[in-house]
Design an enzyme around this catalytic site. Structure first.
Site, PDB file in Angstrom:
ATOM      1  N   ARG A 136       0.789  -1.233   0.000  1.00 40.04           N
ATOM      2  CA  ARG A 136       0.000   0.000   0.000  1.00 40.04           C
ATOM      3  C   ARG A 136       0.821   1.283   0.000  1.00 40.04           C
ATOM      4  O   ARG A 136       0.262   2.356  -0.196  1.00 40.04           O
ATOM      5  CB  ARG A 136      -0.967  -0.005   1.191  1.00 40.04           C
ATOM      6  N   GLU A 198      -5.006 -14.776  10.030  1.00 44.13           N
ATOM      7  CA  GLU A 198      -5.788 -15.951   9.638  1.00 44.13           C
ATOM      8  C   GLU A 198      -4.937 -17.149   9.240  1.00 44.13           C
ATOM      9  O   GLU A 198      -5.476 -18.191   8.872  1.00 44.13           O
ATOM     10  CB  GLU A 198      -6.706 -15.596   8.466  1.00 44.13           C
ATOM     11  N   ASP A 320     -14.039 -10.492  12.627  1.00 41.12           N
ATOM     12  CA  ASP A 320     -12.970  -9.904  11.812  1.00 41.12           C
ATOM     13  C   ASP A 320     -13.141  -8.389  11.681  1.00 41.12           C
ATOM     14  O   ASP A 320     -12.837  -7.807  10.638  1.00 41.12           O
ATOM     15  CB  ASP A 320     -12.912 -10.559  10.425  1.00 41.12           C
ATOM     16  N   CYS A 626      -5.004 -21.681  -1.677  1.00 42.33           N
ATOM     17  CA  CYS A 626      -4.931 -21.033  -2.993  1.00 42.33           C
ATOM     18  C   CYS A 626      -5.895 -19.872  -3.167  1.00 42.33           C
ATOM     19  O   CYS A 626      -5.674 -18.998  -4.016  1.00 42.33           O
ATOM     20  CB  CYS A 626      -5.213 -22.055  -4.097  1.00 42.33           C
ATOM     21  N   CYS A 629      -5.420 -15.827  -3.633  1.00 44.00           N
ATOM     22  CA  CYS A 629      -4.967 -15.225  -4.890  1.00 44.00           C
ATOM     23  C   CYS A 629      -5.797 -15.676  -6.086  1.00 44.00           C
ATOM     24  O   CYS A 629      -6.079 -14.876  -6.989  1.00 44.00           O
ATOM     25  CB  CYS A 629      -3.499 -15.556  -5.144  1.00 44.00           C
TER      26      CYS A 629
END
Length: 697
Positions: A136, A198, A320, A626, A629
């Protein structure tokens, strides 16, 4: 033509490339970085230490913004997922690209001055790792650029030359942690945290390093460790009283990956802290408790990291609802009293005004629909939870969902209009831990888990996102613009009575700050995840931003959301659209070639591949490795290739080489060396099963 294609101007393969000499960068200290009046530079992540993302520049204004044209642009053919905020210092624009490559370009012409590559691919080669290849932003202090890598290194560069000055490792590569956030430089130090809540039993912390040497100055843990080991300080001893059970076996969480603000006026550092590890408090703290300092703003002494005060937005959180979002500093007049305030809109859906001198709550109201809490009790400062919100009865319909009502996409504050411009989300999730063995649940490094299943739910609004102009004094919306796609990028506001925001559909818009009227739209041809900045050089105002669909939404895709609004619908397929740095002005004359239209990969049929349903079911369990992404349900959203349409996923040898051997690590695909032949086979069967299922949808 003012297009600059990376690799044409500079062809050296060295880690450091210097193409042109620039004057010595001025030495900017904290008072300069906090100065709201200067217009030439963009010195910090939020322009100044106050993180307002407000510029007093008004050359571009509501009357003439419709005349904006492209002044120059730079094609970035080897980048994906561009989400960062550039900096501008003394006529040089600095930004971070994919795999943490740092570039410096002439802010007037776009000519590449130098490039630094921290070689992330080599660092993670052959190792287990998690995380995302985007970042970022960067930080600047007294002639140095500071940046962090995905794999956990923090480094300093000479702002003039790009020469590496020092580099330190902030965590062991044996840990399932990563960095996607911008460091925060202040008072001769640079602060960094990490993500990974996580992905394993994580205990969050932040570390401050000496800006000149890289030596550790201090470390502050966000949650307490095992009491048997003793506590690092009185703050951890105090926090431990709010935890129950053997929380330390689960780490506790709290990872601070974003949301750092330095108050130059009061000489206080504020950090926004993360959610619990795991999410479900029934596991990590089975007898309840507030679980300090999860989901909090914590005020620290900047010289020592010593605790001053905290305000917790979501005590004992289970959804969360981290507080890693912007912490914006300003002065407000409320009920006739001048208050040194901080403005904060975390994931949980409430907008907070907090007295930054004392940490006391001034006001809080929901800015989206909230079903987990009805309101904030002003006497206690605590949320009043709705019965059943902690999924006590197996399932609870909750909004906001884990993406939050407001995520890391930056909000801006305009002191002239008195409004905050906030990119909001409107999603819901059904939370349930039904069928889980909560007593024996335990996350493992690089495997992790949530301790709860967020399930599809109907969205609480007719639109998934909105741009909200929020009045922090009245605690109400002044105006709202519903948006049909999501997530949309952070905002910039200026003294020209303007608000700028890029959107997921590829359009950059200028709104009239006072009423939300659309004044200008430019289609950049690719989803925008990065916020714009503005600066002035030789009396000319520029507007600049990175264009490159990215961030968690480009990876996770439709995970946690309904099928009504998904990022896959955008068509920003991996490898189809070139990324760019684009700069506008009122005098722009550059012709920028259009990008291809949206593209939707077609799953391969491959009838010769016979799917074994038992293997596919096993593969579905493994696919959690996986989906960050390649997308939930094997529906890629742009960060990585669509595996349903991949020839590699059909070829056992090629699939093994990429997934286990790491042969594509240079593109950001890490190795998973522990996967067995059986597991790789199961993944192939699951991918093929999903390809056939989605061919008929």
């Amino acid at each position: 033509m003012k297009s600059i294609i990376l690799g044409v101007v500079c062809v050296s393969l060295a880690l450091f490339i210097s193409c042109e000499n620039k004057p010595e960068a001025l030495i900017y200290d904290d008072s300069a970085i906090a100065n709201e009046s200067q217009t030439e530079n963009w010195l910090a992540y939020g322009r100044t230490h106050n993180e307002r993302r407000f510029s007093p520049s008004d050359q571009i204004n509501a009357d003439n913004v419709s005349r904006l044209k492209v002044d120059w642009f730079m094609d970035l053919p080897y980048d994906v997922g561009l989400v960062s905020t550039p900096l501008v210092i003394d006529g040089v624009l600095y930004f971070t690209g994919t795999m943490n490559v740092i570039r410096a370009v002439d802010a007037v012409t776009g000519a590449l001055l130098w490039e630094y590559n921290p070689q992330v691919a080599k660092e993670i080669e052959g190792k287990k790792t998690i995380g995302w290849k985007h970042n970022r932003g960067i930080s600047f202090y007294e002639g140095k650029i500071f940046a962090a890598t995905w794999d956990g290194r923090l480094f300093a560069l000479d702002a003039k030359t790009g020469e590496e000055l020092w580099m330190v490792r902030t965590f062991s590569q044996e840990r399932s942690l990563y960095i996607t956030g911008a460091p925060k430089a202040f008072k001769g130090k640079v602060l960094i945290g990490n993500g990974g809540t996580e992905h394993g039993p994580t205990r969050g912390w932040v570390t401050a390093y000496d800006a000149d040497t890289g030596e550790e100055a201090w470390k502050f843990y966000i949650v307490p460790g095992n009491p048997a080991d003793g506590f690092e300080n009185e703050a951890m001893e105090m926090a431990a009283k709010t935890w129950t059970g053997e929380w330390w076996k689960h780490g506790g969480g709290g990872n601070a990956w974003h949301g750092f603000t330095y108050d130059e006026e009061l000489d206080v550092l504020y950090i926004g802290t993360g959610n619990g590890s795991p999410w479900n408090r029934k596991i990590r703290s089975p007898e309840g408790g507030d679980n300090l300092f999860l989901c909090s703003i914590v005020a620290l002494k900047p010289d020592t990291g010593e605790y001053l005060w905290h305000y917790q937005t979501t005590p004992g959180e289970s959804w969360d609802y981290n507080s890693n979002m912007d912490i914006v500093l300003t002065d407000l007049t409320i009920d006739g009293k001048e208050i040194k305030a901080m403005l904060h809109a975390p994931k949980n859906g409430f907008f907070y005004v907090i007295n930054r001198e004392t940490g006391k709550l001034v006001s809080a109201k929901p800015f989206v629909k909230t079903t987990w809490a009805s309101h904030i009790d002003m006497e206690t400062g605590r949320p009043v939870e709705v019965p059943g919100a902690r999924y006590e009865d197996n399932r609870a319909y909750i909004t906001p969902n884990p993406y939050g009502a407001h995520s890391w996409y930056s909000m801006s504050y305009n002191p002239q209009t008195g409004l905050v411009y906030l990119p909001a989300l409107h999603y819901a999730t059904n939370y349930s831990d039904e069928g889980m063995d909560l007593d024996n649940w335990q996350a493992q490094e690089f495997i992790g888990g949530l301790g709860v299943a967020p399930l599809e739910a109907e969205d609480p609004a007719d639109y998934p996102a909105s741009l909200i102009a929020w009045d922090p004094v009245k605690q109400e919306a002044a105006w709202t613009v519903p948006q049909e796609m999501t997530p949309n990028a952070g905002t910039l506001t200026t003294a020209g009575n303007l608000v700028f925001q890029g959107r997921a559909d590829g359009k950059l818009l200028a709104y009239e700050a006072s009423n939300g009227e659309v004044l200008w739209t430019y289609n950049l041809g690719l989803g925008i995840a990065a916020p714009p900045i503005t600066y002035e050089i030789d009396g000319k105002q520029y507007l600049s931003l990175l264009v490159g669909w990215g961030g968690g939404a480009a990876g996770l895709g439709n995970l946690f959301s309904s099928k009504k609004h998904t990022t896959q619908q955008l068509g920003w397929a991996y490898g189809t659209h070139i990324r760019r740095l684009v700069t506008f002005s009122l005098e722009g004359t550059s012709e920028m070639p259009p990008l291809p239209p949206p593209y939707f990969p077609i799953p391969l049929e491959a009838p010769e591949f016979e799917v074994d349903t038992a293997k596919a079911a096993f593969g579905a369990q493994l696919y959690g490795l996986c989906q960050g992404c390649h997308g939930g349900g094997v529906l890629a959203a742009g960060m990585a290739p669509d595996l349903r349409a991949s020839q590699i996923a059909l070829n056992k040898e090629a699939f093994t080489a990429v997934v286990r051997g790491g042969t594509n690590v240079a593109a950001g695909m890490p190795a998973h060396p522990d996967l067995t032949d059986e597991q790789l086979d199961a993944l192939q069967h699951f991918i093929r099963q999903r390809a056939r299922e989605t061919l008929t949808e």
